[in-house]
Design an enzyme around this catalytic site. Structure first.
Site, PDB file in Angstrom:
ATOM      1  CD  GLU A  25       2.857   0.207   0.890  1.00 30.74           C
ATOM      2  OE1 GLU A  25       1.975  -0.746   1.029  1.00 30.74           O
ATOM      3  OE2 GLU A  25       3.299   1.166   1.730  1.00 30.74           O
ATOM      4  CG  ASN A 172      -2.504   4.834   1.826  1.00 30.26           C
ATOM      5  OD1 ASN A 172      -3.426   3.989   1.558  1.00 30.26           O
ATOM      6  ND2 ASN A 172      -1.670   4.509   2.786  1.00 30.26           N
ATOM      7  CD  GLU A 173      -4.221   2.487   5.504  1.00 31.32           C
ATOM      8  OE1 GLU A 173      -3.456   2.480   6.564  1.00 31.32           O
ATOM      9  OE2 GLU A 173      -4.776   1.311   5.081  1.00 31.32           O
ATOM     10  CE1 TYR A 244      -4.583  -5.706   3.270  1.00 31.26           C
ATOM     11  CE2 TYR A 244      -5.137  -3.575   4.269  1.00 31.26           C
ATOM     12  CZ  TYR A 244      -4.317  -4.244   3.420  1.00 31.26           C
ATOM     13  OH  TYR A 244      -3.553  -3.336   2.666  1.00 31.26           O
ATOM     14  CD  GLU A 301      -3.790  -0.426   1.315  1.00 30.05           C
ATOM     15  OE1 GLU A 301      -3.588  -0.807   2.419  1.00 30.05           O
ATOM     16  OE2 GLU A 301      -3.005   0.926   1.277  1.00 30.05           O
ATOM     17  CD  GLN A 350       1.320  -4.255  -0.968  1.00 30.98           C
ATOM     18  OE1 GLN A 350       2.372  -4.237  -1.509  1.00 30.98           O
ATOM     19  NE2 GLN A 350       1.029  -3.220   0.240  1.00 30.98           N
TER      20      GLN A 350
HETATM   21  O1  AHR Z   1      -0.710  -3.075   2.523  1.00 28.70           O
HETATM   22  C1  AHR Z   1      -0.176  -2.924   3.605  1.00 28.70           C
HETATM   23  C2  AHR Z   1      -0.459  -1.326   4.271  1.00 28.70           C
HETATM   24  O2  AHR Z   1      -1.822  -1.795   4.997  1.00 28.70           O
HETATM   25  C3  AHR Z   1      -0.584  -0.240   3.654  1.00 28.70           C
HETATM   26  O3  AHR Z   1       0.907   0.550   3.437  1.00 28.70           O
HETATM   27  C4  AHR Z   1      -1.442   0.640   4.434  1.00 28.70           C
HETATM   28  O4  AHR Z   1      -2.029   1.525   3.340  1.00 28.70           O
HETATM   29  C5  AHR Z   1      -2.337  -0.364   4.982  1.00 28.70           C
HETATM   30  O5  AHR Z   1      -2.480  -0.036   6.344  1.00 28.70           O
END
Ligand code: AHR
Length: 504
Positions: A25, A172-173, A244, A301, A350
């Site tokens: 990103e 995205n999101e 995450y 992600e 990432q």
């Molecule tokens: O990976 C960091 C961020 O996490 C990304 O930009 C977003 O899609 C997510 O919230």
């Protein structure tokens, strides 16, 4: 002694190499400095791409790369990033650190990076603040061969031939940074935007990915599918999922990437294992609409998210990666393999210098993280067939709430017939012996690699080789060469380690 049962006669599905994908990103020092330094840099580069990083990514066989975001994607206007660099628009990266984005890395540069690495391309489009026309023209610009306004513009900018876009994310999101939408509203927008993600003849068809849920937001999955699932499968090839691992589970105090104790260790691994619940529960909802599993779950992600390294820009999300991250990676990669009937791609967040990176850079220096070494071991599974396997485990840990299985595994067979076992030992205190029982299989050789170190160990710019893989001599075959009911392989796996065993 723990038994691992493997039945090579039962193939359970194809392990897309995309299960080991990554994500880059416009965030912090991922693109700029980490991947792209520009043609005039003193750091060795080819067309602006860091040679050291590209070589490392080729070695680990990076299969697919997602770009340009993340949250950045839904405010990215692709035309700002084409044409002569001196005339490209400068903007503020409002999501990430408020720094100036000069757009010197755009579509041509991303395609060049993927060309150098030899990986597939996953472009994430802008639904949150972009128009249908803008998305449609981007696809035309990248993939149309022949005479058209966008193909002509591409040629004028120096690239006559179209590129291949393997995957295209429609937003995205969009439940959050991508527009704060309700699922029904996003579902309707998805129907509209994806219509114009055209497949122009002669190209590899673009696989369209809808924005999926944040962690356990099952309502999102259900409502989006209810709104836009169609049985002919014309609209959607995949649906994303983001999850995450936060050691504390608290976004305000996530915890340090390097300074943690045994409790934090098991909490982190236990929260990582929640991925399995997510795959099963989102998968069950997907099954209701799509029992034939035509739509892939795209976990684009995942990874650990800690407090940033002290003294660094909070908006840059720069963190270290230790043996704990190595185990997080092994758990997730094994889970993706085990669920390959539904999970078709996964992209760790990432690639460089951001969150659970495989590579860290500082000026001309580069470090491969323990996470890198796990990916490098797991590449044996790329495009192999998952084998039926099951492992006896015990639950270990300190707090009842955060107990974890002591071992994680997955097993595959590659096109040459070699069997690959990837095992992780989650324990900080115990080594284990594993007896691998393979049904009716003659084996003559075993070899392996191991990644093991202390619980907080990591690679730094001063000591880049503290955590590296080594040859593993802790596995032996009983009665090599003979086909018996069960051929046995004995493995001694040390505490806090990840291993790859290759059987032939
Ligand atoms: O990976 C960091 C961020 O996490 C990304 O930009 C977003 O899609 C997510 O919230």
């Amino acid at each position: 002694m723990y038994k691992l049962y493997v039945n090579p006669k039962r193939k359970k599905g194809h392990l897309n190499r995309e299960l080991q994908g990554n994500f880059s990103e416009h965030l912090g020092r991922c693109i700029y400095e980490g991947l792209y330094v520009g043609e005039n840099s003193d750091i060795p580069n080819i067309n602006g791409m860091r040679t050291d990083v590209v070589e490392a990514l080729k070695e680990m066989k990076l299969p697919v790369l997602r770009w340009p975001g993340g949250c950045f994607a839904d405010e990215y206007h692709w035309k700002d990033g084409i044409g002569p660099k001196e005339t490209r628009k400068k903007m503020i990266n409002t999501h990430w650190g408020g720094v100036v984005e000069d757009n010197s890395f755009g579509t041509h540069e991303f395609m060049e990076l993927c060309r150098q690495i030899g990986c597939k391309t996953y472009i994430n489009g802008n639904v949150g603040s972009g128009t249908v026309q803008e998305m449609s023209e981007w696809v035309e610009y990248m993939t149309f061969k022949g005479v058209s306004p966008m193909a002509n513009l591409r040629a004028k900018n120096g690239h006559e031939e179209p590129w291949t876009v393997d995957y295209f994310g429609v937003g995205n999101e969009n439940w959050g940074c991508g527009g704060n939408m309700r699922p029904e509203y996003y579902g309707d927008l998805y129907r509209r935007y994806q219509t114009y993600v055209r497949n122009y003849g002669g190209n590899t068809p673009i696989k369209k990915i809808a924005c999926g849920a944040n962690a356990q937001d099952y309502h999102w999955t259900e409502k989006v599918l209810e709104t836009c699932f169609d049985h002919a499968g014309r609209m959607m090839d995949g649906m994303s999922l983001h999850y995450y691992t936060l050691p504390t589970g608290d976004w305000n105090h996530k915890g340090s990437s390097t300074d943690y104790d045994e409790k934090d260790w098991y909490r982190t691994l236990s929260r990582t294992l929640f991925m399995e619940t997510l795959i099963k529960r989102h998968g069950a909802i997907m099954d209701q609409f799509d029992p034939d599993k035509k739509i892939g779950m795209i976990i684009d992600e995942w990874g650990t998210w800690y407090d940033v390294e002290p003294g660094t820009n909070p908006g840059f999300l720069y963190q270290q990666s230790t043996m704990r991250d190595a185990l997080v990676a092994a758990i997730n990669l094994n889970l993706f393999n085990k669920n390959c009937d539904r999970v078709k791609m996964a992209n760790i967040a990432q690639l460089v210098n951001v969150l659970q990176s495989v590579i860290l850079t500082e000026g001309p220096k580069m470090v491969k993280t323990p996470t890198y070494h796990v990916f490098n071991m797991f590449k044996c599974h790329q495009d192999a067939e998952l084998l039926d396997s099951s492992l006896e485990t015990d639950r270990i840990g300190i707090e009842d709430e955060f107990k974890v299985p002591n071992l994680t595994e997955s097993v595959s067979q590659d096109k040459d017939g070699k069997i690959h076992i990837t095992l992780g030992n989650l324990s900080l205190s115990d080594d284990y012996e594993v007896e691998v029982l393979l049904t009716e299989t003659a084996l003559s050789s075993v070899k392996g690699r191991i990644l093991t170190a202390g619980k907080n160990d990591r690679n730094t710019f001063d000591n880049p080789e503290t955590v590296v893989t080594k040859d593993f001599d802790g596995a032996r075959i009983e009665n090599p060469g003979s086909v018996r009911e069960n051929t046995k392989v004995y493995v001694k796996i040390p505490k806090c380690s990840v291993i790859h065993i290759e059987l032939a």
